[in-house]
Scaffold this active site. Sequence first.
Site, short mmCIF file in Angstrom:
data_model
loop_
_atom_site.label_atom_id
_atom_site.label_comp_id
_atom_site.label_asym_id
_atom_site.label_seq_id
_atom_site.Cartn_x
_atom_site.Cartn_y
_atom_site.Cartn_z
N GLU A 170 0.63 -1.26 -0.16
CA GLU A 170 0.07 -0.12 -0.03
C GLU A 170 0.76 1.28 -0.06
OE1 GLU A 170 -4.18 -1.60 1.94
OE2 GLU A 170 -2.99 -0.04 3.13
N GLU A 378 -5.38 -8.54 0.51
CA GLU A 378 -6.31 -8.26 1.60
C GLU A 378 -7.54 -7.88 1.33
OE1 GLU A 378 -4.80 -4.82 4.23
OE2 GLU A 378 -2.84 -5.35 3.93
#
Length: 478
Positions: A170, A378
Amino acid sequence: MDHKQLKDFPADFLWGSASAAYQVEGAWEADGKGVSVWDDFVRIPGKTFKGTNGDVAVDHYHRFKEDVALMKEQGLKTYRFSVAWTRILPDGRGEVNQAGIDFYLALIDELLAAGIEPMVTLYHWDLPKALQEAYGGWESREIIADFNNYAKVLFETFRGKVNYWVSLNEQNIFTSLGYLLAAHPPGVTDPKRMYQVNHIANLANATVINTFHEMGMPGKIGPSFAYSPNYPINSDPKNILAAENAEDLMAHYWLDVYLWGEYPKAAFNYLVEQGIAPTIEAGDMDLLRSAKPDFLGINYYQTSTNAFNPLDGVGAGKMNTTGKKGSSEETGTPGMFKKAENPFVERTNWDWEIDPQGLRVALRRITSRYRIPVIITENGLGEYDKLTTDKQVHDQYRIDYLAGHVHAIKEAISDGAEVLGYCTWSFTDLLSWLNGYQKRYGFVYVDQDENQDGSLDRIKKDSFYWYQSLIKENGQNA
């Protein structure tokens, strides 16, 4: 499109779950570990919910064998976890800390013995404090060599044991929250610095991917991106353009670099006009174009719905980190877009949109634009979980959430997407960064609260058994 019959998940599909070192390990000063920027940041009053920190977290460092036994019982095919840079190189560079190496080797061997594929994330936000102090961390090109050296240590150490590697987790989140919203370390609000940091992170990511391939490493490597597909609020052309702006600035600005080595023209032109575009040196773009990831990791939680936002319009608003539904503020980028409320989806208590079909949209867009295999690195639901008097957790809301997203993946595979695996967030409950321990994600309840004086007992939730059954049937009835 509708299908008469959906395709099955591949026989070797990687059903998994995920975590991050700072959120689960604890043992923050143990066995020669250095201090990370997060170890410091959580001690600034008001930065985290009720001042919670990862000093103990859920003590995975000392309880990993217990946790892996639970993973084996559930039937996980893969477990994605991050390595704490400061356990391997306490100062970010220099002498290797053998105790840190030994911990991760023990974890990996325990996973392999349980028939679980280790998936290692090189960087999940816990930058060594020493590098932040030495040269500003991600603000300096010095970090490219240090990150590459750290990665090489792990590649050499875990060669043949680890087949799936995530380079950066991320990047869009740690750069924007750290340098634009001041919600993550180093707590800065400066868009010019943010986009420069992001460019340097791109160069570091490309360098590590090239090193992986140059070393002839077995397996695959790729970055993991937090993707929220953008919708227009309606068919007004101004709002459609706003959604295009959002997709370009909030998604393509990272994905185009990862996959093509190019910044999207419209978004980059906007940054130039605003005087906040990164400085690009000779050779930078050649490096970015040379790096070819083997897969793309996608962290998917929600979609974003957009509307027109004038030049004097809405800027960055406050996030909901308390769990009080409806407390987040309106947010946007003036002259580009602002977020609008989607009337067709529900929201969590943290105001995250619940949109399983958005995951299918995400996979369709990635497949069409980039033609690359995807691992969902995720996906999960953060909510309040209640432990009953007989020590059970009835989290049907989590089962419903995950089931909807698994079905969306199956639809996307039927549409033509190549999806290698699915990692839920998370396996056990953990420290939810800014949100403390009240926001729970796991299949396994951990007795830990905001006072951080729980027993740390592990208790299987209803969702544990649901996922166990799903894995056993390879998602056939998803």
